[in-house]
Motif scaffolding. Structure first.
Motif, PDB file in Angstrom:
ATOM      1  N   TYR A 106       8.453  17.943  38.199  1.00 31.94           N
ATOM      2  CA  TYR A 106       7.500  18.903  37.664  1.00 31.94           C
ATOM      3  C   TYR A 106       6.455  19.108  38.751  1.00 31.94           C
ATOM      4  CZ  TYR A 106       9.083  17.537  32.930  1.00 31.94           C
ATOM      5  OH  TYR A 106       9.803  17.271  31.801  1.00 31.94           O
ATOM      6  N   SER A 107       5.772  20.211  38.701  1.00 29.93           N
ATOM      7  CA  SER A 107       4.639  20.371  39.600  1.00 29.93           C
ATOM      8  C   SER A 107       3.474  20.944  38.805  1.00 29.93           C
ATOM      9  CB  SER A 107       4.984  21.269  40.793  1.00 29.93           C
ATOM     10  OG  SER A 107       5.200  22.577  40.372  1.00 29.93           O
ATOM     11  N   ALA A 108       2.287  20.582  39.222  1.00 33.44           N
ATOM     12  CA  ALA A 108       1.082  21.048  38.551  1.00 33.44           C
ATOM     13  C   ALA A 108      -0.036  21.167  39.573  1.00 33.44           C
ATOM     14  CB  ALA A 108       0.675  20.069  37.451  1.00 33.44           C
ATOM     15  N   THR A 109      -0.931  22.097  39.335  1.00 36.14           N
ATOM     16  CA  THR A 109      -2.130  22.215  40.152  1.00 36.14           C
ATOM     17  C   THR A 109      -3.274  21.630  39.349  1.00 36.14           C
ATOM     18  OG1 THR A 109      -1.287  24.217  41.195  1.00 36.14           O
ATOM     19  CG2 THR A 109      -3.651  23.802  41.384  1.00 36.14           C
ATOM     20  N   ILE A 110      -3.935  20.639  39.932  1.00 34.80           N
ATOM     21  CA  ILE A 110      -5.002  19.905  39.268  1.00 34.80           C
ATOM     22  C   ILE A 110      -6.290  20.108  40.069  1.00 34.80           C
ATOM     23  CG2 ILE A 110      -5.759  17.648  38.424  1.00 34.80           C
ATOM     24  CD1 ILE A 110      -3.078  18.449  37.253  1.00 34.80           C
ATOM     25  N   GLU A 111      -7.385  20.364  39.378  1.00 33.42           N
ATOM     26  CA  GLU A 111      -8.683  20.458  40.027  1.00 33.42           C
ATOM     27  C   GLU A 111      -9.388  19.120  39.852  1.00 33.42           C
ATOM     28  OE1 GLU A 111     -11.052  24.209  39.715  1.00 33.42           O
ATOM     29  OE2 GLU A 111     -12.439  22.818  38.709  1.00 33.42           O
ATOM     30  N   ILE A 112      -9.722  18.498  40.971  1.00 34.44           N
ATOM     31  CA  ILE A 112     -10.357  17.182  40.964  1.00 34.44           C
ATOM     32  C   ILE A 112     -11.562  17.242  41.898  1.00 34.44           C
ATOM     33  CG2 ILE A 112     -10.046  14.717  41.382  1.00 34.44           C
ATOM     34  CD1 ILE A 112      -6.973  15.311  41.338  1.00 34.44           C
ATOM     35  N   LYS A 113     -12.740  17.022  41.359  1.00 37.23           N
ATOM     36  CA  LYS A 113     -13.967  17.064  42.169  1.00 37.23           C
ATOM     37  C   LYS A 113     -14.197  15.754  42.927  1.00 37.23           C
ATOM     38  CE  LYS A 113     -15.348  21.105  40.615  1.00 37.23           C
ATOM     39  NZ  LYS A 113     -15.286  22.268  41.443  1.00 37.23           N
ATOM     40  N   ASN A 114     -13.786  14.645  42.343  1.00 40.98           N
ATOM     41  CA  ASN A 114     -14.046  13.331  42.900  1.00 40.98           C
ATOM     42  C   ASN A 114     -12.982  12.984  43.949  1.00 40.98           C
ATOM     43  OD1 ASN A 114     -13.892  10.462  43.235  1.00 40.98           O
ATOM     44  ND2 ASN A 114     -15.124  10.224  41.382  1.00 40.98           N
ATOM     45  N   LYS A 115     -13.403  12.753  45.186  1.00 37.77           N
ATOM     46  CA  LYS A 115     -12.470  12.449  46.285  1.00 37.77           C
ATOM     47  C   LYS A 115     -11.750  11.116  46.074  1.00 37.77           C
ATOM     48  CE  LYS A 115     -13.709  16.129  48.463  1.00 37.77           C
ATOM     49  NZ  LYS A 115     -13.041  17.332  48.076  1.00 37.77           N
ATOM     50  N   LEU A 116     -12.418  10.168  45.432  1.00 36.36           N
ATOM     51  CA  LEU A 116     -11.790   8.878  45.162  1.00 36.36           C
ATOM     52  C   LEU A 116     -10.619   9.049  44.186  1.00 36.36           C
ATOM     53  CD1 LEU A 116     -11.734   5.853  45.639  1.00 36.36           C
ATOM     54  CD2 LEU A 116     -13.411   5.589  43.791  1.00 36.36           C
ATOM     55  N   THR A 117     -10.806   9.899  43.193  1.00 38.06           N
ATOM     56  CA  THR A 117      -9.729  10.186  42.240  1.00 38.06           C
ATOM     57  C   THR A 117      -8.552  10.846  42.960  1.00 38.06           C
ATOM     58  OG1 THR A 117     -11.332  10.458  40.464  1.00 38.06           O
ATOM     59  CG2 THR A 117      -9.148  11.372  40.092  1.00 38.06           C
ATOM     60  N   ALA A 118      -8.858  11.765  43.867  1.00 40.84           N
ATOM     61  CA  ALA A 118      -7.799  12.413  44.654  1.00 40.84           C
ATOM     62  C   ALA A 118      -7.053  11.373  45.488  1.00 40.84           C
ATOM     63  CB  ALA A 118      -8.386  13.493  45.547  1.00 40.84           C
ATOM     64  N   LEU A 119      -7.777  10.425  46.029  1.00 40.07           N
ATOM     65  CA  LEU A 119      -7.146   9.365  46.815  1.00 40.07           C
ATOM     66  C   LEU A 119      -6.222   8.517  45.935  1.00 40.07           C
ATOM     67  CD1 LEU A 119      -6.938   7.991  49.567  1.00 40.07           C
ATOM     68  CD2 LEU A 119      -8.880   6.556  48.893  1.00 40.07           C
ATOM     69  N   GLU A 120      -6.667   8.227  44.697  1.00 35.85           N
ATOM     70  CA  GLU A 120      -5.840   7.449  43.773  1.00 35.85           C
ATOM     71  C   GLU A 120      -4.563   8.203  43.387  1.00 35.85           C
ATOM     72  OE1 GLU A 120      -7.858   5.417  40.476  1.00 35.85           O
ATOM     73  OE2 GLU A 120      -9.728   5.935  41.506  1.00 35.85           O
ATOM     74  N   LEU A 121      -4.609   9.521  43.428  1.00 40.74           N
ATOM     75  CA  LEU A 121      -3.440  10.352  43.091  1.00 40.74           C
ATOM     76  C   LEU A 121      -2.603  10.700  44.318  1.00 40.74           C
ATOM     77  CD1 LEU A 121      -4.869  12.891  40.488  1.00 40.74           C
ATOM     78  CD2 LEU A 121      -3.148  11.147  40.093  1.00 40.74           C
ATOM     79  N   SER A 122      -2.890  10.120  45.453  1.00 37.45           N
ATOM     80  CA  SER A 122      -2.219  10.519  46.699  1.00 37.45           C
ATOM     81  C   SER A 122      -0.699  10.412  46.645  1.00 37.45           C
ATOM     82  CB  SER A 122      -2.767   9.718  47.885  1.00 37.45           C
ATOM     83  OG  SER A 122      -2.491   8.340  47.698  1.00 37.45           O
ATOM     84  N   ASN A 123      -0.169   9.512  45.834  1.00 36.97           N
ATOM     85  CA  ASN A 123       1.289   9.410  45.724  1.00 36.97           C
ATOM     86  C   ASN A 123       1.905  10.626  45.049  1.00 36.97           C
ATOM     87  OD1 ASN A 123       1.318   6.935  46.956  1.00 36.97           O
ATOM     88  ND2 ASN A 123       1.369   5.776  45.050  1.00 36.97           N
ATOM     89  N   TYR A 124       1.108  11.380  44.309  1.00 42.86           N
ATOM     90  CA  TYR A 124       1.599  12.553  43.587  1.00 42.86           C
ATOM     91  C   TYR A 124       1.253  13.864  44.291  1.00 42.86           C
ATOM     92  CZ  TYR A 124       2.292   9.280  39.748  1.00 42.86           C
ATOM     93  OH  TYR A 124       2.705   8.234  38.980  1.00 42.86           O
ATOM     94  N   ILE A 125       0.243  13.854  45.115  1.00 42.23           N
ATOM     95  CA  ILE A 125      -0.244  15.077  45.761  1.00 42.23           C
ATOM     96  C   ILE A 125       0.687  15.486  46.897  1.00 42.23           C
ATOM     97  CG2 ILE A 125      -2.126  16.092  47.092  1.00 42.23           C
ATOM     98  CD1 ILE A 125      -4.046  14.293  45.452  1.00 42.23           C
ATOM     99  N   VAL A 126       1.138  16.744  46.845  1.00 35.07           N
ATOM    100  CA  VAL A 126       2.014  17.267  47.900  1.00 35.07           C
ATOM    101  C   VAL A 126       1.337  18.360  48.719  1.00 35.07           C
ATOM    102  CG1 VAL A 126       4.161  16.647  46.736  1.00 35.07           C
ATOM    103  CG2 VAL A 126       3.138  18.882  46.294  1.00 35.07           C
ATOM    104  N   ALA A 127       0.221  18.895  48.197  1.00 38.40           N
ATOM    105  CA  ALA A 127      -0.499  19.937  48.935  1.00 38.40           C
ATOM    106  C   ALA A 127      -1.929  20.015  48.415  1.00 38.40           C
ATOM    107  CB  ALA A 127       0.182  21.292  48.774  1.00 38.40           C
ATOM    108  N   ARG A 128      -2.814  20.439  49.288  1.00 43.06           N
ATOM    109  CA  ARG A 128      -4.206  20.636  48.895  1.00 43.06           C
ATOM    110  C   ARG A 128      -4.525  22.111  49.014  1.00 43.06           C
ATOM    111  NH1 ARG A 128      -9.903  18.028  50.855  1.00 43.06           N
ATOM    112  NH2 ARG A 128     -11.090  19.289  49.411  1.00 43.06           N
ATOM    113  N   GLY A 129      -5.198  22.632  48.004  1.00 37.47           N
ATOM    114  CA  GLY A 129      -5.603  24.025  48.009  1.00 37.47           C
ATOM    115  C   GLY A 129      -7.110  24.144  48.076  1.00 37.47           C
ATOM    116  N   PRO A 130      -7.606  25.355  47.987  1.00 36.00           N
ATOM    117  CA  PRO A 130      -9.058  25.552  48.004  1.00 36.00           C
ATOM    118  C   PRO A 130      -9.694  25.083  46.687  1.00 36.00           C
ATOM    119  CG  PRO A 130      -7.938  27.624  47.588  1.00 36.00           C
ATOM    120  CD  PRO A 130      -6.869  26.593  47.858  1.00 36.00           C
TER     121      PRO A 130
END
Length: 180
Positions: A106-130
């Motif tokens: 599955y793929s989803a676009t998630i908006e995350i303001k907290n950089k630490l949360t983004a780091l915790e999700l790094s195993n799932y993140i395949v691309a970063r958008g604006p």
């Protein structure tokens, strides 16, 4: 032909914008019109496909982009497919029967303001958008949503719509069940 193949055919036709309908599906696979309608219902309700009917074209279409989440293939599909459609099978599957499940992520676009949360999700993140948006891929909806909720961080599911609706329905149910 089994239900799995019909669902794949439907997905292909919907993706190609050829506006399939129950009559075409029934004729193509030699099934009843009612079974064909159940296949569309299954795609919408169980797989979360954003399909709608276009009266002018007399067929269905995807309202937004959609990826078919799971492809099931087996040498015993006749035993397994009724379980997919929530039809009670007279015969239960045993542990020794071979079912091959190939996960299409599955793929989803998630908006995350907290950089630490983004780091915790790094195993799932395949691309970063604006605008603090990240494209994530995952194989289990429940596991991914559970992870998001367990991080105790603010996030917003931008797309797909069906995933956002799934978490909203779950949240409403939890709130309703825990009112005093």
């Amino acid at each position: 032909m089994n239900a799995n193949i019909r669902i794949q055919w439907l997905h292909k036709k919907l993706t190609m914008k050829s506006y399939p309908n129950a009559q075409r599906l029934a004729e193509r696979f030699g099934i009843s019109h009612r079974q064909a309608q159940r296949d569309f219902d299954y795609l919408r309700r169980e797989l979360g496909a954003p399909i709608a009917y276009d009266n002018s074209r007399k067929g269905f279409y995807y309202e937004e982009s959609y990826v078919l989440p799971v492809l099931l293939s087996s040498d015993n599909d006749d035993l397994y497919i009724p379980e997919i459609f929530n039809v009670h099978s007279k015969q239960e599957l045993g542990a020794d029967e071979s079912i091959i499940q190939m996960q299409i992520p599955y793929s989803a676009t998630i908006e995350i303001k907290n950089k630490l949360t983004a780091l915790e999700l790094s195993n799932y993140i395949v691309a970063r958008g604006p605008h603090d948006r990240y494209v994530c891929e995952f194989h289990s909806v429940e596991k991914f949503l559970g992870l998001l909720l367990s991080m105790d961080a603010d996030f917003r599911i931008v797309e797909p719509y069906w995933l956002r609706e799934k978490i909203l329905r779950s949240a409403r149910r939890v709130v309703e069940n825990n009112k005093e």
